[in-house]
Design an enzyme around this catalytic site. Structure first.
Site, PDB file in Angstrom:
ATOM      1  N   GLU A   6       0.841  -1.202   0.000  1.00  0.00           N
ATOM      2  CA  GLU A   6       0.000   0.000   0.000  1.00  0.00           C
ATOM      3  C   GLU A   6       0.875   1.252   0.000  1.00  0.00           C
ATOM      4  O   GLU A   6       1.756   1.393   0.853  1.00  0.00           O
ATOM      5  CB  GLU A   6      -0.886   0.043   1.248  1.00  0.00           C
ATOM      6  N   CYS A   7       0.608   2.154  -0.896  1.00  0.00           N
ATOM      7  CA  CYS A   7       1.214   3.488  -0.942  1.00  0.00           C
ATOM      8  C   CYS A   7       2.746   3.441  -0.837  1.00  0.00           C
ATOM      9  O   CYS A   7       3.421   3.122  -1.810  1.00  0.00           O
ATOM     10  CB  CYS A   7       0.596   4.393   0.116  1.00  0.00           C
TER      11      CYS A   7
END
Length: 456
Positions: A331-332
């Site tokens: 994620e991210c």
């Protein structure tokens, strides 16, 4: 035992909610009380402050991403064994997902948790007019229970008395204290080096001083009186309670470069049969050999790009595991780390894990911010035909070196639909941060894929 909880709400952003929240937490801790912090909305920075002050993991309460029952579950689960819960609001009290309703707002959280509300009002350059503002907030909607006011940015004790007199006469609720316009102390910027300095304990003197200043201008005894609330009736069992033995092991990258994880995501993984194995890319650690899966959350890889680039053991271990099919969610910051390189705002380029074909470029202005409703693309095994909820918040852009990108997600936000992320082998990666409690089946599918891959 008396239940105590209070929402620190603002008339808008920038009225001093975070300074006040941290200060109240520190002041209550000085009295020997056990304090639990909560933050409304999707935010990783403010909960880091809370955790650092209270020595208990702060939690997010989000009524857009989660159902009301799950919000209550997060709240009751997090506030067990505490003397008082402090819930820091987000934006203005009534600001949320929709300008026409209270959906996703601090007001909605206060109603769901049946919590008394302390309203922080910027009283600079006004006296009686402050009462009109408070009156407006009281009358605007039925349900929220505003029980007191803090006057922020007052010029003097005399100014505070004028504001207090007006609000108490017109609104019938106490003004329990104030923050001076020229507070002796400035909250450290929410800059990217904040998390490391919190973890090193460098802000302890700041918290201590803030707690003392808050105790001098705010009536803590009165706060404890108005924060008494009716006990919440809880469901018999929590979705975060461990109800089965671990069937798979998932390695979780966790250090000062990768630390944006909702506590509930990790607890939900454990509850559904995952043993978490923590390791640190920043310390050049390899993925634990017995890991069946891999989770690399968000954080600030760009702040540590030079070190991460040099840490070949960690990079090689991650690349090899992903290419061998280990079921992975990134994620991210985790997504950025898996690309070919990160280019900083100083135009320095650092080589990353090089699993995802493409480069990440940092910029000074925000690239994306907001809630996302997420569907899977290209047979994304985590989502299948389910929908999850989460958010995006990043200052970088991804530039693929491929013409046809195997997108991981289709997301819907304020600006409509878009495709984002990347699928490769058993890797699911993208800028979106998930809240697993919005779609617990994701965790079950991850476990199934780990078992299937292990057999293979």
């Amino acid at each position: 035992m008396t239940d105590r909880r209070i929402v620190i709400a603002g008339t808008g952003s920038g009225v001093g909610k975070t300074t006040l929240t941290i200060g109240l937490m520190a002041a209550l801790m000085k009295r020997g009380l056990t304090v639990q912090g909560f933050k409304c909305g999707p935010d990783y920075i403010d909960p880091s402050y809370h955790t650092s002050v209270t020595k208990r993991v702060s939690r997010n309460l989000d009524s857009w991403m989660l159902t009301k029952d799950v919000v209550l579950d997060v709240f009751t689960n997090g506030s067990k064994g505490t003397d008082i819960s402090i819930i820091e609001g987000v934006m203005g009290f009534y600001d949320g997902k929709n300008p026409e309703t209270n959906e996703g707002s601090t007001a909605e959280i206060s109603v769901i948790t049946k919590s008394p509300v302390l309203l922080v009002v910027n009283c600079a350059s006004m006296a009686r007019s402050a009462a009109a503002i408070v009156k407006g907030f009281q009358c605007f909607a039925e349900g929220p229970n505003i029980v007191g006011v803090i006057a922020n940015k007052v010029g003097s004790e005399g100014h505070f008395q004028l504001v207090k007199q007006a609000i108490e006469k017109e609104c019938g609720i106490p003004v329990i204290g104030y923050l001076k316009r020229e507070l002796d102390i400035e909250i450290p910027e929410r800059h990217l080096g904040l998390i490391p300095s919190l973890e090193r304990g460098e802000l302890e003197p700041f918290f201590d001083k803030l707690g003392t200043l808050i105790s001098e201008s705010i009536d803590i005894d009165r706060l404890l009186e108005i924060s008494v609330a009716e006990p919440l009736s809880t469901k018999r069992s929590s979705i975060f309670e461990k109800n089965k033995e671990a069937v798979v092991k998932i390695a979780v990258a966790k250090d000062t470069a990768f630390n944006f994880y909702y506590p509930e995501n990790l607890e939900l993984m454990e509850a559904r049969g995952i043993e978490l194995l923590y390791f640190s890319p920043l310390a050049d650690e390899a993925i634990p050999e017995d890991a069946d899966g891999l989770y690399i959350g968000g954080g600030f890889p760009e702040e540590f790009a030079e070190i991460l680039a040099e840490n070949e053991t960690s990079k090689y271990s991650i690349k090899k595991a992903i290419e061998n099919g280990i079921p992975t969610l990134a994620e991210c910051g985790g997504f950025m780390y898996l690309t070919e390189s990160i280019e900083t705002t100083d135009h320095e380029k650092f080589n990353m894990v090089d699993v995802i074909p493409g480069k990440v470029q940092m910029q000074t202005k925000l690239a994306a911010l907001g809630y996302r409703e997420i569907s899977g693309q290209n047979s994304n095994y985590l989502l299948m035909d389910s929908k999850a909820k989460g958010h995006e918040f990043h200052y970088s852009t991804f530039h693929s070196t491929e013409e046809a990108i195997p997108y991981a997600y289709e997301t819907v936000g304020m600006r409509g639909k878009k495709q984002e992320g990347y699928l490769l082998h058993n890797l699911v990666a993208g800028y979106t941060h998930f809240h697993f409690a919005s779609c617990p089946e994701m965790v079950d599918r991850w476990i199934e894929k780990c078992i299937e891959n292990r057999r293979r």
